[in-house]
Design an enzyme around this catalytic site. Structure first.
Site, mmCIF file in Angstrom:
data_model
loop_
_atom_site.group_PDB
_atom_site.id
_atom_site.type_symbol
_atom_site.label_atom_id
_atom_site.label_comp_id
_atom_site.label_asym_id
_atom_site.label_seq_id
_atom_site.Cartn_x
_atom_site.Cartn_y
_atom_site.Cartn_z
ATOM 1 N N TYR A 227 15.722 35.223 59.015
ATOM 2 C CA TYR A 227 15.836 34.524 57.738
ATOM 3 C C TYR A 227 14.635 33.620 57.461
ATOM 4 O O TYR A 227 14.252 33.380 56.316
ATOM 5 C CB TYR A 227 17.148 33.732 57.675
ATOM 6 C CG TYR A 227 17.941 34.094 56.451
ATOM 7 C CD1 TYR A 227 18.631 35.291 56.392
ATOM 8 C CD2 TYR A 227 17.961 33.262 55.345
ATOM 9 C CE1 TYR A 227 19.329 35.643 55.266
ATOM 10 C CE2 TYR A 227 18.649 33.600 54.212
ATOM 11 C CZ TYR A 227 19.333 34.787 54.175
ATOM 12 O OH TYR A 227 20.014 35.137 53.055
ATOM 13 N N LYS B 88 16.734 27.558 51.599
ATOM 14 C CA LYS B 88 18.172 27.303 51.361
ATOM 15 C C LYS B 88 18.548 25.883 51.795
ATOM 16 O O LYS B 88 19.414 25.249 51.173
ATOM 17 C CB LYS B 88 19.029 28.323 52.121
ATOM 18 C CG LYS B 88 18.930 29.742 51.592
ATOM 19 C CD LYS B 88 19.293 29.853 50.132
ATOM 20 C CE LYS B 88 19.394 31.295 49.669
ATOM 21 N NZ LYS B 88 19.466 31.420 48.197
HETATM 22 N N1 LIG Z 1 23.406 39.046 49.363
HETATM 23 C C1 LIG Z 1 23.671 38.173 50.309
HETATM 24 O O1 LIG Z 1 24.004 38.523 51.448
HETATM 25 C C2 LIG Z 1 23.593 36.705 50.011
HETATM 26 C C3 LIG Z 1 24.283 35.801 50.814
HETATM 27 C C4 LIG Z 1 24.197 34.439 50.542
HETATM 28 C C5 LIG Z 1 23.429 34.009 49.458
HETATM 29 N N2 LIG Z 1 22.761 34.918 48.681
HETATM 30 C C6 LIG Z 1 21.977 34.413 47.547
HETATM 31 O O2 LIG Z 1 22.542 34.852 46.346
HETATM 32 C C7 LIG Z 1 21.548 34.795 45.324
HETATM 33 C C8 LIG Z 1 21.571 36.095 44.539
HETATM 34 O O3 LIG Z 1 21.100 37.159 45.362
HETATM 35 P P1 LIG Z 1 21.814 38.566 45.430
HETATM 36 O O4 LIG Z 1 22.145 38.809 46.855
HETATM 37 O O5 LIG Z 1 22.845 38.699 44.376
HETATM 38 O O6 LIG Z 1 20.586 39.567 45.141
HETATM 39 P P2 LIG Z 1 19.946 40.085 43.748
HETATM 40 O O7 LIG Z 1 18.681 40.763 44.147
HETATM 41 O O8 LIG Z 1 20.930 40.877 42.997
HETATM 42 O O9 LIG Z 1 19.641 38.750 42.950
HETATM 43 C C9 LIG Z 1 18.471 37.984 43.138
HETATM 44 C C10 LIG Z 1 17.950 37.632 41.758
HETATM 45 O O10 LIG Z 1 16.822 36.749 41.864
HETATM 46 C C11 LIG Z 1 16.027 37.039 40.727
HETATM 47 N N3 LIG Z 1 14.679 36.515 40.873
HETATM 48 C C12 LIG Z 1 13.773 36.740 41.876
HETATM 49 N N4 LIG Z 1 12.609 36.140 41.582
HETATM 50 C C13 LIG Z 1 12.773 35.517 40.372
HETATM 51 C C14 LIG Z 1 11.922 34.750 39.541
HETATM 52 N N5 LIG Z 1 10.638 34.501 39.860
HETATM 53 N N6 LIG Z 1 12.418 34.251 38.367
HETATM 54 C C15 LIG Z 1 13.696 34.512 38.008
HETATM 55 N N7 LIG Z 1 14.554 35.256 38.743
HETATM 56 C C16 LIG Z 1 14.078 35.752 39.913
HETATM 57 C C17 LIG Z 1 16.036 38.565 40.692
HETATM 58 O O11 LIG Z 1 15.625 39.035 39.416
HETATM 59 C C18 LIG Z 1 17.488 38.860 40.971
HETATM 60 O O12 LIG Z 1 18.201 38.956 39.763
HETATM 61 C C19 LIG Z 1 20.235 34.499 46.041
HETATM 62 O O13 LIG Z 1 19.976 33.100 45.951
HETATM 63 C C20 LIG Z 1 20.533 34.878 47.470
HETATM 64 O O14 LIG Z 1 19.710 34.230 48.399
HETATM 65 C C21 LIG Z 1 22.840 36.249 48.928
#
Ligand SMILES: NC(=O)c1ccc[n+]([C@@H]2O[C@H](COP(=O)([O-])OP(=O)(O)OC[C@H]3O[C@@H](n4cnc5c(N)ncnc54)[C@H](O)[C@@H]3O)[C@@H](O)[C@H]2O)c1
Length: 260
Positions: free
Chosen positions: A160, A167
Site C-alpha cells: 500500500y 489515507k
Molecule cells: N476498492 C477498494 O478495495 C477500496 C478499499 C478502501 C478504500 N477505497 C477507496 O475508495 C475510493 C474509490 O475507489 P474505488 O475502489 O471505488 O475505485 P475507482 O477506480 O472506481 O474510483 C477511483 C476514482 O478516483 C478518480 N480519480 C482519480 N484521479 C482523479 C483526479 N485527478 N481527479 C478526480 N478524480 C480522480 C477516478 O476517476 C475514479 O473515479 C478511493 O479513495 C479508494 O482508495 C477503495
C-alpha cells in the site's frame, strides 16, 4: 417517501459500475436523492453517462468535469453546481490515485513527486473540494461530506506504501474539517472499506489474496460488497447519522479489530 427525498447530492469518483461511489449513488437514489456526478476525463465520461442513463430523470442529472489536479477545475465544478442547484446537502468524495510504481517495492524508495501526487489527488483534494462545498451546504442549513479510506492508514499493509500515507492524511483531514465545519451543521466522516475489486484497487497487486484472507479471518467471515458500502454511505448521508462527525467508520466485516 424516501429518507433522502429532496436532498441534493454530488458524487465524485464514479469510474465504472464497480466504483464504490456508484454503490453509494445507487443507495442514495433508492431513497429519493437528487444526484449530480463529476467525471475525471472524457474517457471516463462515457462510462458515467451510460450509468446515469439508467437512472430515473436521467436527462436532468448534472454531469460535470473535474480533475482535481487541473488548476481551476474544482472551483468550476462547484460554481456550476451553485448556478444549477444553489445549495448542496451531501458530497461524496471517492477518489484516489498513486503511480503504480509507488504501490509496491521498498517504501523508502518513494520519490517526492510520487508522494506529492498521491497526497494531492487522494488527500488534499478533500480539503479543496470541501472548502468549495461549504457555502452550498450552508445555504441548505447543513450537510454531510464523506470520503473513502482504508485500514492501511493505521496498520502496515503490504504494497500500500504511498497510498497508506495519503489515507492517514485523509483521515486526519476529516477530523480537522469536521471541527471547523461543525458550527455550520456540516458533518465530515470517512468510511474505511474492506477490499473491493475496482479499477483503483487493481493498481495494488494481490487484492485477491487480501480478499481470501478476509473471508478466513474477518469476524463475519466474508468480504464486503459494493452494496454494503453503499448502504454505509447512505447512513452517513442521512439524518440517521446526524450526531456523528469526524469519524472513520469501518465497513470491513470487523476485520480491523483483529490483532493476530
Ligand atoms: N476498492 C477498494 O478495495 C477500496 C478499499 C478502501 C478504500 N477505497 C477507496 O475508495 C475510493 C474509490 O475507489 P474505488 O475502489 O471505488 O475505485 P475507482 O477506480 O472506481 O474510483 C477511483 C476514482 O478516483 C478518480 N480519480 C482519480 N484521479 C482523479 C483526479 N485527478 N481527479 C478526480 N478524480 C480522480 C477516478 O476517476 C475514479 O473515479 C478511493 O479513495 C479508494 O482508495 C477503495
Amino acid at each position: 417517501m424516501g429518507m433522502m427525498d429532496g436532498r441534493k447530492c454530488l458524487i465524485m469518483g464514479v469510474a465504472n459500475q464497480r466504483s464504490i461511489a456508484w454503490g453509494i449513488a445507487q443507495a442514495l437514489q433508492r431513497e429519493g436523492a437528487t444526484l449530480a456526478f463529476s467525471y475525471v476525463n472524457d474517457r471516463l465520461k462515457d462510462n458515467v453517462a451510460k450509468l446515469v442513463a439508467g437512472l430515473p430523470n436521467s436527462d436532468t442529472v448534472p454531469m460535470l468535469p473535474c480533475d482535481v489536479q487541473a488548476p481551476g477545475e474544482v472551483g468550476a465544478l462547484f460554481a456550476e453546481l451553485q448556478a444549477r442547484w444553489g445549495s448542496l446537502d451531501v458530497f461524496v468524495h471517492s477518489i484516489a490515485f498513486a503511480r503504480p510504481e509507488d504501490l509496491g517495492g521498498n517504501f523508502s524508495d518513494v520519490s517526492w513527486d510520487g508522494y506529492a501526487l498521491a497526497q494531492h489527488v487522494s488527500a488534499y483534494s478533500l480539503i479543496e473540494t470541501s472548502r468549495h462545498a461549504k457555502p452550498l451546504m450552508e445555504a441548505a442549513g447543513g450537510g454531510s461530506i464523506m470520503t473513502l479510506s482504508y485500514l492501511a492508514a493505521e496498520r502496515v499493509v503490504e504494497k500500500y506504501n504511498v497510498m497508506a500515507v495519503a489515507k492517514a492524511a485523509l483521515e486526519c483531514n476529516v477530523r480537522y474539517l469536521a471541527a471547523e465545519f461543525g458550527p455550520s451543521n456540516i458533518r465530515v466522516n470517512a468510511i474505511s472499506a474492506g477490499p473491493l475489486r475496482t479499477l483503483a484497487a487493481s493498481a495494488v497487486k494481490g487484492l485477491r489474496e487480501f480478499q481470501h484472507y478476509m473471508e478466513e479471518k474477518a469476524p463475519l467471515r466474508r468480504n464486503v460488497t459494493q452494496e454494503e458500502v453503499g448502504d454505509v454511505g447512505l447512513f452517513l448521508a442521512s439524518p440517521l447519522s446526524r450526531c456523528i462527525t469526524g469519524e472513520t467508520i469501518y465497513a470491513d466485516n470487523g476485520y480491523h479489530i483483529l490483532g493476530m
